[in-house]
Each structure stands twice: as structure tokens, then as C-alpha cells.
Design a protein around this motif. Structure first.
Motif, PDB file in Angstrom:
ATOM      1  N   ASN A 171      39.464  30.862  49.459  1.00 38.84           N
ATOM      2  CA  ASN A 171      40.402  30.205  48.528  1.00 38.84           C
ATOM      3  C   ASN A 171      39.703  29.613  47.307  1.00 38.84           C
ATOM      4  O   ASN A 171      40.209  29.706  46.187  1.00 38.84           O
ATOM      5  N   ASN A 199      42.017  33.809  35.022  1.00 37.59           N
ATOM      6  CA  ASN A 199      43.024  34.877  34.974  1.00 37.59           C
ATOM      7  C   ASN A 199      44.358  34.317  35.472  1.00 37.59           C
ATOM      8  O   ASN A 199      44.797  34.618  36.574  1.00 37.59           O
ATOM      9  N   PRO A 200      45.007  33.465  34.650  1.00 36.21           N
ATOM     10  CA  PRO A 200      46.215  32.794  35.137  1.00 36.21           C
ATOM     11  C   PRO A 200      47.398  33.749  35.331  1.00 36.21           C
ATOM     12  O   PRO A 200      48.356  33.405  36.017  1.00 36.21           O
ATOM     13  N   TRP A 203      41.015  41.528  44.285  1.00 30.59           N
ATOM     14  CA  TRP A 203      42.168  41.004  43.530  1.00 30.59           C
ATOM     15  C   TRP A 203      43.483  41.622  43.996  1.00 30.59           C
ATOM     16  O   TRP A 203      44.535  41.010  43.943  1.00 30.59           O
ATOM     17  N   ILE A 212      38.594  32.386  44.953  1.00 31.59           N
ATOM     18  CA  ILE A 212      39.772  32.996  44.320  1.00 31.59           C
ATOM     19  C   ILE A 212      40.387  32.025  43.305  1.00 31.59           C
ATOM     20  O   ILE A 212      40.834  32.428  42.231  1.00 31.59           O
ATOM     21  N   SER A 213      40.345  30.730  43.615  1.00 32.42           N
ATOM     22  CA  SER A 213      40.954  29.766  42.686  1.00 32.42           C
ATOM     23  C   SER A 213      40.182  29.741  41.360  1.00 32.42           C
ATOM     24  O   SER A 213      40.775  29.528  40.304  1.00 32.42           O
ATOM     25  N   GLU A 230      48.856  37.876  36.165  1.00 29.91           N
ATOM     26  CA  GLU A 230      48.552  38.831  37.233  1.00 29.91           C
ATOM     27  C   GLU A 230      47.341  39.707  36.924  1.00 29.91           C
ATOM     28  O   GLU A 230      46.568  40.082  37.806  1.00 29.91           O
ATOM     29  N   LEU A 279      43.785  41.043  35.943  1.00 30.61           N
ATOM     30  CA  LEU A 279      42.404  40.574  36.062  1.00 30.61           C
ATOM     31  C   LEU A 279      41.670  40.948  34.769  1.00 30.61           C
ATOM     32  O   LEU A 279      41.353  42.113  34.536  1.00 30.61           O
ATOM     33  N   LYS A 327      41.312  32.682  39.425  1.00 32.13           N
ATOM     34  CA  LYS A 327      42.680  32.463  38.900  1.00 32.13           C
ATOM     35  C   LYS A 327      42.663  31.556  37.677  1.00 32.13           C
ATOM     36  O   LYS A 327      43.510  31.668  36.808  1.00 32.13           O
ATOM     37  N   ARG A 328      41.703  30.652  37.637  1.00 35.47           N
ATOM     38  CA  ARG A 328      41.577  29.774  36.451  1.00 35.47           C
ATOM     39  C   ARG A 328      41.309  30.580  35.193  1.00 35.47           C
ATOM     40  O   ARG A 328      41.794  30.268  34.117  1.00 35.47           O
TER      41      ARG A 328
END
Ligand code: SAM
Length: 280
Positions: free
Chosen positions: A79, A89-90, A69, A82-83, A92, A94, A86-87
Motif C-alpha cells: 500500500n 499519478n492521481p 499498476w 502504491i500510494s 488512472e 500511469l 498514486k501521488r
């Protein structure tokens, strides 16, 4: 009595490797429109709060997903993985780690199906909650190994089967080759992913030899060690045995493993294996 809870281990280096391999395989199957089944025999709770008492007690995610992260040079091949992070953890920070069922939930399409089993009395309802509105998914509180007989072959004749026990019950090491043989007899074209820890190298190797000796073709191994083998307590490495790996998987793993090792093997004492154990 099941005492293992994945919430103590979620997001560790083993989860990172496992879920990257899983993501590559799911994306490969999606290259065809035809639906497929995702069968997860040992599903866990689905979502893990990394600030929980359990995660804080072991701190395993700190030497796993947390190191990933923090990087600014993540390979583009990661990608998709990671995406998904990010879904959940929108911002910064984690905060959550998505387990294998949630990764599949995000990646599978409307036409695909998920079959999840989890035995733990606390984790099963948590998993159900994650999928309460998902019509593609069946969740059972049953023995995951039994699904390898009852749910295969899938109607779609395409599928990914993740076998990810905790090895809390030592019999798991012996059960896996036997259960796999039964599954493969029913569904020889499925993509099978078997996760393994290296706590005792001889015990793990015996299980891998058991799989290799089943007479099944096209078996690969992807392992990441963050410490050399030793006789102390604890996991030094983990890996995935993949039967019928999608054609791009070796190339993808060759591309990302050096970066993963550099990022996760902070003491520089580990190693990795990318190997075809049985060919065509
Ligand atoms: N696959 C999950 C992931 O990647 O996020 C992690 C699964 S965790 C390593 C193993 C899970 O299997 C635990 O939640 C445990 O309660 C469950 N379990 C243990 N024995 C089982 C069995 N025979 N059938 C189904 N689940 C089982």
C-alpha cells in the motif's frame, strides 16, 4: 563520460523490487521518532516520464511497473509503495515513475534528512528542481561513493544508505565492497541497501562474495529473476543486498515475493531468492 540515463530503465522490474525493499526499510526506521539520514549515493533524475522517447525506446516499464499498476489484487503490504505512485499519478493513467529520491522525499518526516548525489550533467539539475523547496535535503554533484566516507556516521546515528550505481563502469563491481567496508567502519549500525543486476552471474556473484567476505554480520539477499541465467546480452535478474535488515524485512519479502514473481515473471521461467547470507 557518463552515458547511462536511468530514464531508459525507470519502472522496470528491477526498480520495482528495489523500491519495494527501500519502502519497507524506510517505514521500519520511522517506527521510532528519532530522526535518521537517507543517503542516496547514485540518485538519478528523481522523476521519469514514462511516455518519454527514452522510456518508449526500451519499453522496460511495460514489463515492470505497468504490470503492477494493472492488478486489482495488490497485496496490502504494498500500500505505501502504491500510494507514492498514486501521488505522482492521481488519474488512472500511469504517467510518471518516482525514483528513489522521490520515494524518500514522500516518506521521510520533518525531522529526517536526505543527502543525494548525482553526477550526470543533465540529471543533476532535474533532481535539484524536484527538491527546490525541501529544507531537509542536500544535493551534490559529486561522486556518490565519496559520500560513504564524508557523510558517515550521521549526526542522528541512524540511517539508510542506498548504493545504486548503473554498473556502466565495470569497476563498480570492485568498488562496492571496498567502499562498503569504509562506510561500515564509520557506521556499523546503518541499514545499507546495495542494488545489483544479473547480467553476468559470475561477475555479480564475485561482488556478492566480496561483500560477504568483509567480516560484516547480518547480510541478506533479495533477488527476483524474470529469466534464467544465460549468456545473452541483457539483465535476467536483479537484487538487493541488505546489511542490517530491519527485523520485519524477511517476513515482508516472503509475503510479497510470490505475488511479485507471478505478476512480473510472465514467461514463468524466473525465480526468486530470499536468503540470509551472513547471520548475527
Ligand atoms: N537510485 C535511482 C533510483 O532508484 O531511482 C537510480 C539511479 S541510476 C541506476 C544510477 C545513477 O548514478 C545514474 O543517474 C548515473 O548518472 C549516476 N552515477 C553514475 N556514477 C556516479 C557516481 N560515481 N556518483 C554519483 N552518481 C553517479
Amino acid at each position: 563520460m557518463l552515458s547511462y540515463r536511468h530514464s531508459y530503465h525507470a519502472g522496470n522490474h528491477a526498480d520495482v523490487l528495489k523500491h519495494i525493499v527501500l519502502t519497507f526499510c524506510i517505514e521500519s526506521l520511522k517506527e521510532k521518532e528519532k530522526p535518521f539520514l537517507y543517503l542516496d549515493t547514485h540518485s538519478g533524475a528523481g522523476r521519469y516520464l514514462l511516455k518519454s522517447e527514452h522510456a518508449a525506446k526500451t519499453g522496460e516499464y511495460l514489463s515492470g511497473i505497468n504490470l503492477i499498476w494493472q492488478q486489482s489484487n495488490i497485496p496490502a503490504l504494498l500500500n505505501t509503495y502504491i500510494s507514492i505512485l498514486k501521488r505522482y499519478n492521481p488519474f488512472e493513467e500511469l504517467k510518471y515513475y518516482p525514483g528513489s529520491p522521490l520515494i524518500a522525499k514522500q516518506l521521510l518526516r520533518e525531522q529526517d534528512k536526505l543527502n543525494l548525489t548525482e553526477l550526470h550533467p543533465t540529471d543533476y539539475p532535474l533532481l535539484r528542481q524536484e527538491f527546490s523547496k525541501d529544507k531537509r535535503t542536500k544535493i551534490l554533484r559529486e561522486d556518490g561513493f565519496s559520500q560513504l566516507k564524508s557523510k558517515l556516521p550521521p549526526d542522528s546515528r541512524r540511517g539508510i544508505i542506498l548504493i545504486d550505481p548503473s554498473y556502466e563502469i565495470k569497476d563498480d563491481y570492485q568498488t562496492i565492497p571496498t567502499a562498503l567496508f569504509e562506510a561500515y567502519k564509520r557506521f556499523a549500525t546503518g541499514v545499507y541497501l546495495i542494488w545489483y543486476p544479473v547480467v553476468s552471474r559470475s561477475q555479480t556473484q564475485k561482488m556478492i562474495d566480496g561483500i560477504v567476505n568483509l567480516g560484516i554480520k547480518r547480510i541478506s539477499q533479495f533477488e527476483l529473476a524474470i529469466k534464467p541465467d544465460n549468456n545473452q546480452k541483457g539483465m535476467t535478474a536483479s537484487g538487493m543486498i541488505v546489511i542490517n535488515p530491519p527485523w520485519k524485512l524477511h517476513e515482508q519479502m516472503h509475503a510479497v515475493m510470490p505475488w511479485l514473481k507471478t505478476t512480473l515473471d510472465t514467461e514463468k521461467t524466473g525465480n526468486y531468492i530470499i536468503k540470509e547470507l551472513v547471520s548475527e
